[in-house]
Design a protein around this motif. Structure first.
Motif, PDB file in Angstrom:
ATOM      1  N   TYR A  61       1.192  -1.028   0.330  1.00 16.27           N
ATOM      2  CA  TYR A  61       0.217  -0.141  -0.200  1.00 16.27           C
ATOM      3  C   TYR A  61       0.347   0.950  -0.158  1.00 16.27           C
ATOM      4  O   TYR A  61       2.334   1.245   0.315  1.00 16.27           O
ATOM      5  CB  TYR A  61      -1.157  -0.047   1.456  1.00 16.27           C
ATOM      6  CG  TYR A  61      -1.520  -0.940   1.838  1.00 16.27           C
ATOM      7  CD1 TYR A  61      -3.109  -0.904   1.078  1.00 16.27           C
ATOM      8  CD2 TYR A  61      -1.198  -1.956   2.271  1.00 16.27           C
ATOM      9  CE1 TYR A  61      -3.270  -2.537   0.753  1.00 16.27           C
ATOM     10  CE2 TYR A  61      -1.996  -3.211   2.243  1.00 16.27           C
ATOM     11  CZ  TYR A  61      -3.616  -3.423   2.138  1.00 16.27           C
ATOM     12  OH  TYR A  61      -4.458  -4.199   1.940  1.00 16.27           O
ATOM     13  N   ALA A  62       0.350   2.264  -0.636  1.00 17.08           N
ATOM     14  CA  ALA A  62       1.295   3.837  -0.580  1.00 17.08           C
ATOM     15  C   ALA A  62      -0.366   4.485  -0.180  1.00 17.08           C
ATOM     16  O   ALA A  62      -1.394   4.022  -1.357  1.00 17.08           O
ATOM     17  CB  ALA A  62       2.031   3.593  -1.218  1.00 17.08           C
ATOM     18  N   TRP A  63       0.388   6.273  -0.662  1.00 19.99           N
ATOM     19  CA  TRP A  63      -0.118   7.151  -1.172  1.00 19.99           C
ATOM     20  C   TRP A  63       0.271   8.293  -1.665  1.00 19.99           C
ATOM     21  O   TRP A  63       0.716   8.759  -0.876  1.00 19.99           O
ATOM     22  CB  TRP A  63      -1.434   7.581   0.049  1.00 19.99           C
ATOM     23  CG  TRP A  63      -2.530   8.578  -0.369  1.00 19.99           C
ATOM     24  CD1 TRP A  63      -2.557   9.633  -1.429  1.00 19.99           C
ATOM     25  CD2 TRP A  63      -4.487   7.853  -0.370  1.00 19.99           C
ATOM     26  NE1 TRP A  63      -3.137  10.035  -2.041  1.00 19.99           N
ATOM     27  CE2 TRP A  63      -5.304   9.253  -0.899  1.00 19.99           C
ATOM     28  CE3 TRP A  63      -5.164   7.004  -0.203  1.00 19.99           C
ATOM     29  CZ2 TRP A  63      -6.192   9.132  -1.225  1.00 19.99           C
ATOM     30  CZ3 TRP A  63      -6.715   7.168   0.095  1.00 19.99           C
ATOM     31  CH2 TRP A  63      -6.845   8.358  -0.894  1.00 19.99           C
ATOM     32  N   ALA A  64       0.924   8.082  -2.949  1.00 20.85           N
ATOM     33  CA  ALA A  64       2.010   8.790  -3.386  1.00 20.85           C
ATOM     34  C   ALA A  64       1.472   8.712  -4.484  1.00 20.85           C
ATOM     35  O   ALA A  64       1.044   7.786  -5.374  1.00 20.85           O
ATOM     36  CB  ALA A  64       3.735   8.930  -2.715  1.00 20.85           C
ATOM     37  N   ASP A  65       1.562   9.933  -5.489  1.00 20.72           N
ATOM     38  CA  ASP A  65       2.142  10.754  -7.096  1.00 20.72           C
ATOM     39  C   ASP A  65       2.499   9.346  -7.977  1.00 20.72           C
ATOM     40  O   ASP A  65       1.772   9.216  -8.822  1.00 20.72           O
ATOM     41  CB  ASP A  65       2.303  11.425  -7.744  1.00 20.72           C
ATOM     42  CG  ASP A  65       1.187  12.728  -6.738  1.00 20.72           C
ATOM     43  OD1 ASP A  65       0.400  12.462  -5.908  1.00 20.72           O
ATOM     44  OD2 ASP A  65       1.988  14.431  -6.055  1.00 20.72           O
ATOM     45  N   ASP A  66       3.767   8.903  -7.112  1.00 18.32           N
ATOM     46  CA  ASP A  66       4.539   8.071  -7.936  1.00 18.32           C
ATOM     47  C   ASP A  66       3.901   6.491  -7.511  1.00 18.32           C
ATOM     48  O   ASP A  66       4.976   6.189  -8.484  1.00 18.32           O
ATOM     49  CB  ASP A  66       6.040   8.266  -7.647  1.00 18.32           C
ATOM     50  CG  ASP A  66       6.320   8.191  -6.009  1.00 18.32           C
ATOM     51  OD1 ASP A  66       5.373   8.257  -5.260  1.00 18.32           O
ATOM     52  OD2 ASP A  66       7.711   7.799  -5.492  1.00 18.32           O
ATOM     53  N   THR A  67       3.298   6.617  -7.114  1.00 20.43           N
ATOM     54  CA  THR A  67       3.195   5.162  -7.060  1.00 20.43           C
ATOM     55  C   THR A  67       1.359   5.264  -6.685  1.00 20.43           C
ATOM     56  O   THR A  67       0.699   4.593  -5.924  1.00 20.43           O
ATOM     57  CB  THR A  67       3.576   4.334  -5.805  1.00 20.43           C
ATOM     58  OG1 THR A  67       2.970   5.271  -4.397  1.00 20.43           O
ATOM     59  CG2 THR A  67       5.095   3.839  -5.469  1.00 20.43           C
ATOM     60  N   PRO A  68       0.851   4.873  -8.017  1.00 15.70           N
ATOM     61  CA  PRO A  68      -0.332   5.170  -7.442  1.00 15.70           C
ATOM     62  C   PRO A  68      -1.340   3.819  -8.006  1.00 15.70           C
ATOM     63  O   PRO A  68      -2.169   3.829  -7.301  1.00 15.70           O
ATOM     64  CB  PRO A  68      -1.275   5.793  -9.131  1.00 15.70           C
ATOM     65  CG  PRO A  68       0.041   5.481  -9.834  1.00 15.70           C
ATOM     66  CD  PRO A  68       1.223   5.445  -9.251  1.00 15.70           C
ATOM     67  N   ASP A  69      -0.197   3.044  -8.483  1.00 19.03           N
ATOM     68  CA  ASP A  69      -1.144   1.459  -8.596  1.00 19.03           C
ATOM     69  C   ASP A  69      -1.033   0.976  -6.363  1.00 19.03           C
ATOM     70  O   ASP A  69      -2.561   0.348  -6.703  1.00 19.03           O
ATOM     71  CB  ASP A  69      -0.742   0.933  -9.406  1.00 19.03           C
ATOM     72  CG  ASP A  69      -0.607   0.710 -10.776  1.00 19.03           C
ATOM     73  OD1 ASP A  69      -1.180   1.261 -11.315  1.00 19.03           O
ATOM     74  OD2 ASP A  69       0.450   0.830 -11.279  1.00 19.03           O
ATOM     75  N   LYS A  70      -0.021   1.560  -6.307  1.00 17.29           N
ATOM     76  CA  LYS A  70      -0.413   1.035  -4.506  1.00 17.29           C
ATOM     77  C   LYS A  70      -1.349   1.719  -3.867  1.00 17.29           C
ATOM     78  O   LYS A  70      -1.932   0.754  -2.876  1.00 17.29           O
ATOM     79  CB  LYS A  70       1.063   0.999  -4.258  1.00 17.29           C
ATOM     80  CG  LYS A  70       2.396   0.098  -4.211  1.00 17.29           C
ATOM     81  CD  LYS A  70       3.575   0.525  -3.630  1.00 17.29           C
ATOM     82  CE  LYS A  70       4.818  -0.351  -4.214  1.00 17.29           C
ATOM     83  NZ  LYS A  70       5.766  -0.341  -3.107  1.00 17.29           N
TER      84      LYS A  70
END
Length: 262
Positions: A61-70
């Motif tokens: 999981y992530a919430w960042a512009d460079d990792t939208p898939d996560k």
């Protein structure tokens, strides 16, 4: 003469749900314990299996512009937790907590819905932001519209239930008739919301599997496809067991509760 001074004993209505049921036999207790245990394992297991799928196959999981898939990975996890696990437990409470006082069951019911609420909201915002970052249209599929209707019904149900069955207890006697008439409507729409949530999860899992694996790889039963199908089958099993628990073993007895809504 003594009879003049004898006070008439008014029948005391039980404050728990269990006293409204007939006395269970050994077979009924075995069925009750088996179904409740199975439902609990499935409700927890479906969220655990979804988390395993995301970490093992989708990168976490992530919430960042460079990792939208996560960031998108938050959507299936939180929606399964909100619509299936927490809403499922909130329905089952009326079978699990039969010996509790009714007000405590209602509070637990509201707490589980309160846990589901942020899951559904954050899961929706995660996929909405993901679509905007990827330039994907919103609400273009059947899954999207089923989920939208389920979210709307969930919010409406929570607001009506909190106001009618908790706040109106301040004026218990004055609102008893209104709450009694609302019980079967609230219960019916609660089951409908749960079923729509299950349908949204199933269509979303199928959609994600086809988009992620491709129409050529998905039919080949790759390991990830097997895991996604296992999540879907677990969601179906949860729906069957929860609905059977509510309906088949006596369920939330609408007629009894409608007569005594508090």
């Amino acid at each position: 003469m003594r009879q003049r001074y004898q006070l008439k004993q008014r029948p005391q209505r039980s404050r728990s749900y269990d006293s409204d049921d007939h006395e269970r036999g050994a077979c009924e207790w075995c069925e009750y314990a088996l179904v409740i245990t199975l439902a609990t394992v499935l409700l927890i297991g479906v969220s655990a299996l979804t988390i395993f799928w995301v970490f093992y196959y989708r990168g976490g999981y992530a919430w960042a512009d460079d990792t939208p898939d996560k960031q998108f990975n938050l959507h299936p996890t939180l929606m399964v937790a909100g619509f299936v696990t927490f809403c499922g437990f909130s329905v089952l409470l009326y079978r699990i907590c039969r010996c509790f006082r009714r007000i405590y069951v209602k509070l637990l019911h509201a707490i589980f819905h309160a846990l589901a609420f942020p899951c559904i909201v954050i899961g929706f915002l995660a996929v909405l932001d993901y679509h905007n970052k990827k330039g994907i249209n919103n609400f273009y599929s059947l899954h999207s519209w089923i989920g939208f209707v389920a979210m709307g019904l969930f919010g409406l149900q929570y607001a009506v239930g909190f106001f009618s069955f908790l706040l109106l207890l301040i004026c218990n006697k004055g609102t008893a008739g209104f709450r009694a008439s609302l019980v079967p409507i609230h219960a019916a729409f609660g089951i409908l919301t749960f079923v729509l949530g299950v349908a949204a999860c199933l269509t979303g899992l199928t959609e994600k599997a086809i988009f992620a694996l491709g129409s050529e790889q998905y039919p080949l039963l790759e390991p990830e496809a097997i895991v996604i199908n296992a999540i879907g089958m677990t969601v179906v099993a949860v729906a069957i067991v929860v609905l059977y628990t509510v309906r088949g073993t006596g369920g939330y007895r609408l007629r009894k509760v409608a007569q005594h809504p508090s």
